[in-house]
Scaffold this motif. Structure first.
Motif, PDB file in Angstrom:
ATOM      1  N   ARG A 153      79.370 111.953  84.799  1.00  0.00           N
ATOM      2  CA  ARG A 153      80.569 111.547  84.415  1.00  0.00           C
ATOM      3  C   ARG A 153      80.928 110.973  83.091  1.00  0.00           C
ATOM      4  O   ARG A 153      82.075 110.897  82.619  1.00  0.00           O
ATOM      5  CB  ARG A 153      80.959 109.943  85.154  1.00  0.00           C
TER       6      ARG A 153
ATOM      7  N   TYR B 192      86.082 102.138  91.288  1.00  0.00           N
ATOM      8  CA  TYR B 192      86.589 101.216  90.461  1.00  0.00           C
ATOM      9  C   TYR B 192      87.633 101.898  89.216  1.00  0.00           C
ATOM     10  O   TYR B 192      88.528 101.368  89.097  1.00  0.00           O
ATOM     11  CB  TYR B 192      85.735 100.208  89.706  1.00  0.00           C
ATOM     12  N   VAL B 193      87.012 102.794  88.730  1.00  0.00           N
ATOM     13  CA  VAL B 193      87.423 103.490  87.722  1.00  0.00           C
ATOM     14  C   VAL B 193      88.496 104.262  88.039  1.00  0.00           C
ATOM     15  O   VAL B 193      89.625 104.215  87.271  1.00  0.00           O
ATOM     16  CB  VAL B 193      86.540 104.564  86.987  1.00  0.00           C
TER      17      VAL B 193
ATOM     18  N   ALA C 159      77.438 109.398  89.888  1.00  0.00           N
ATOM     19  CA  ALA C 159      77.834 109.216  88.607  1.00  0.00           C
ATOM     20  C   ALA C 159      77.114 109.995  87.546  1.00  0.00           C
ATOM     21  O   ALA C 159      77.056 109.754  86.247  1.00  0.00           O
ATOM     22  CB  ALA C 159      77.453 107.645  88.236  1.00  0.00           C
TER      23      ALA C 159
ATOM     24  N   HIS D 293      78.440  96.153  83.456  1.00  0.00           N
ATOM     25  CA  HIS D 293      78.451  96.976  84.396  1.00  0.00           C
ATOM     26  C   HIS D 293      78.651  98.584  83.847  1.00  0.00           C
ATOM     27  O   HIS D 293      79.409  98.546  83.037  1.00  0.00           O
ATOM     28  CB  HIS D 293      79.576  96.687  85.482  1.00  0.00           C
ATOM     29  N   ARG D 294      78.141  99.432  84.589  1.00  0.00           N
ATOM     30  CA  ARG D 294      78.164 100.758  84.004  1.00  0.00           C
ATOM     31  C   ARG D 294      79.517 101.609  84.065  1.00  0.00           C
ATOM     32  O   ARG D 294      79.764 102.538  83.356  1.00  0.00           O
ATOM     33  CB  ARG D 294      76.958 101.617  84.796  1.00  0.00           C
ATOM     34  N   HIS D 295      80.227 101.053  85.087  1.00  0.00           N
ATOM     35  CA  HIS D 295      81.646 101.396  84.994  1.00  0.00           C
ATOM     36  C   HIS D 295      82.530 101.207  83.820  1.00  0.00           C
ATOM     37  O   HIS D 295      83.611 101.836  83.591  1.00  0.00           O
ATOM     38  CB  HIS D 295      82.316 101.114  86.162  1.00  0.00           C
ATOM     39  N   THR D 296      81.988 100.084  83.120  1.00  0.00           N
ATOM     40  CA  THR D 296      82.663  99.921  81.826  1.00  0.00           C
ATOM     41  C   THR D 296      82.822 101.039  80.950  1.00  0.00           C
ATOM     42  O   THR D 296      84.053 101.382  80.529  1.00  0.00           O
ATOM     43  CB  THR D 296      82.241  98.668  81.135  1.00  0.00           C
TER      44      THR D 296
ATOM     45  N   GLU E  48      82.814 104.047  81.709  1.00  0.00           N
ATOM     46  CA  GLU E  48      83.383 105.287  82.322  1.00  0.00           C
ATOM     47  C   GLU E  48      84.980 104.860  81.891  1.00  0.00           C
ATOM     48  O   GLU E  48      85.671 105.651  81.848  1.00  0.00           O
ATOM     49  CB  GLU E  48      83.014 105.471  83.813  1.00  0.00           C
ATOM     50  N   ILE E  49      85.472 103.679  82.179  1.00  0.00           N
ATOM     51  CA  ILE E  49      86.685 103.473  81.784  1.00  0.00           C
ATOM     52  C   ILE E  49      87.184 103.819  80.449  1.00  0.00           C
ATOM     53  O   ILE E  49      88.149 104.025  80.175  1.00  0.00           O
ATOM     54  CB  ILE E  49      87.150 101.872  82.419  1.00  0.00           C
TER      55      ILE E  49
ATOM     56  N   PRO F 244      85.346 110.690  89.932  1.00  0.00           N
ATOM     57  CA  PRO F 244      85.450 109.411  89.235  1.00  0.00           C
ATOM     58  C   PRO F 244      84.859 108.343  90.005  1.00  0.00           C
ATOM     59  O   PRO F 244      84.867 108.623  91.143  1.00  0.00           O
ATOM     60  CB  PRO F 244      86.696 109.178  88.924  1.00  0.00           C
ATOM     61  N   GLY F 245      84.200 107.122  89.430  1.00  0.00           N
ATOM     62  CA  GLY F 245      83.861 106.238  90.540  1.00  0.00           C
ATOM     63  C   GLY F 245      85.119 105.317  90.712  1.00  0.00           C
ATOM     64  O   GLY F 245      86.049 105.646  90.378  1.00  0.00           O
TER      65      GLY F 245
END
Length: 340
Positions: free
Chosen positions: A100, A146-147, A97, A202-205, A207-208, A143-144
């Motif tokens: 990103r 989840y993303v 990550a 969560h850090r993917h927030t 990224e989304i 990308p992650g």
């Protein structure tokens, strides 16, 4: 034949790269590098990878002579390693990550300033929406998981939703946490149980939010995202719910998805009334997407599944590498999952 290396080959993402590249017609893996695992026989960690020798130590000069390097390390080592590889003369697909997010967003969602904000800018590699940029890139940020799964369902319909109401729920198999040992991943804790984690930030927030805005060509939204750990090894499901934008009809969303993915080799839009299941894409680089609209509430529900280790990580990395090296995008990548 292009020459490639894998750094972080002793992790799940790295091992999945080895599996996929074993059948690649145009890429030859010259080194499987690992830090703590250097010198360990590959098959000691991954019994499916018999005959692959031992993990190598990380040698930046040697890696720099390759056509491309996959970096499948944790974020910290990637922050140091990727610029060194670029300086040594190779191109990189970074599965961490580390690259990103823009530096200012990295600070917000990772709780610290980006250690190297002036590095070579990375292209965000959600391949279906970035092919031209990926093809010319020196560094691609993969990308992650989840993303990837969420954005494949959301980007084509972003302008048709009231994104201020968007809530994304994600459920992932345990392999998404990596090979490291932790108490919460003990089989006694995971089996027959489900739990949320990373709540509420969560850090993917981030990224989304960032890439839904950029790729969907809409104002950057502020969303709620909650990931969950479920008792299976691999597979990922996202369920995204939002109100329809003013004047939008339910069929508009399906039309947008079907039009956008009509010619995509790895994304399938399911028929109305059908929901995706994770096992259907297990082991493949494919994603399945579905949409339903509740006329009573005016809300759309978009569901999407991927294999978190393939389209959510190593498979998408190979897809991006294929683009960077001028190869067939589908090379080495299975499109059909293992079922049952």
């Amino acid at each position: 034949m292009a020459r490639v290396g894998i750094v972080g080959a002793s992790g799940y993402g790295g091992a999945e790269l080895v599996r996929l590249l074993d059948g690649h017609p145009d890429l030859e893996v010259e080194t499987l590098a690992a830090h703590s695992g250097a010198g360990t026989p590959v098959a000691d960690l991954f019994p499916n990878l018999q005959g692959r020798g031992r993990f190598d130590a990380i040698d930046v000069d040697a890696l720099g002579r390759l056509d491309l390097v996959f970096v499948a390390t944790p974020d910290g080592p990637a922050l140091d390693l990727v610029p060194d590889l670029v300086a040594a003369g190779t191109r990189v697909v970074d599965l961490s990550a580390a690259h990103r997010l823009p530096a200012e967003d990295y600070a917000t969602f990772y709780g610290q300033a980006h250690p190297r904000p002036d590095d070579t800018p990375a292209v965000y590699g959600l391949t279906e929406f970035a092919r031209d940029r990926v093809a010319d890139a020196t560094v691609v940020a993969n990308p992650g998981c989840y993303v990837t799964t969420a954005l494949l369902s959301l980007v084509p319909v972003a302008s048709l939703l009231d994104l201020s109401t968007l809530v994304v729920d994600g459920k992932s198999g345990t392999s998404g946490a990596g090979r490291g040992v932790s108490d919460r991943m003990h089989v006694s804790h995971v089996t027959a149980s489900i739990t949320a984690y990373g709540v509420p930030g969560h850090r993917h927030t981030g990224e989304i939010e960032v890439h839904l805005g950029l790729l969907g060509e809409v104002d950057r939204p502020t969303i709620t995202f909650t990931p969950h750990l479920v008792p299976m090894v691999r597979g990922l499901l996202t369920t995204s719910v939002a109100r329809l934008a003013d004047g939008v009809m339910g069929d508009d969303l399906r039309d947008a998805l079907e039009t956008r993915y009509a010619d995509e080799p790895f994304v399938t839009v399911l028929p109305a009334g059908t929901q995706p299941v994770t096992k259907a894409v297990a082991g493949s680089n494919s994603a399945q997407v579905a949409v339903e609209v509740d006329d009573r509430t005016g809300r759309a529900t978009l569901t999407s599944v991927t294999d978190n280790l393939v389209k959510g990580a190593a498979g998408q990395a190979v897809q991006n590498a294929n683009m960077m090296l001028g190869l067939d995008e589908r090379a080495g990548l299975p499109t059909v999952g293992t079922y049952p």
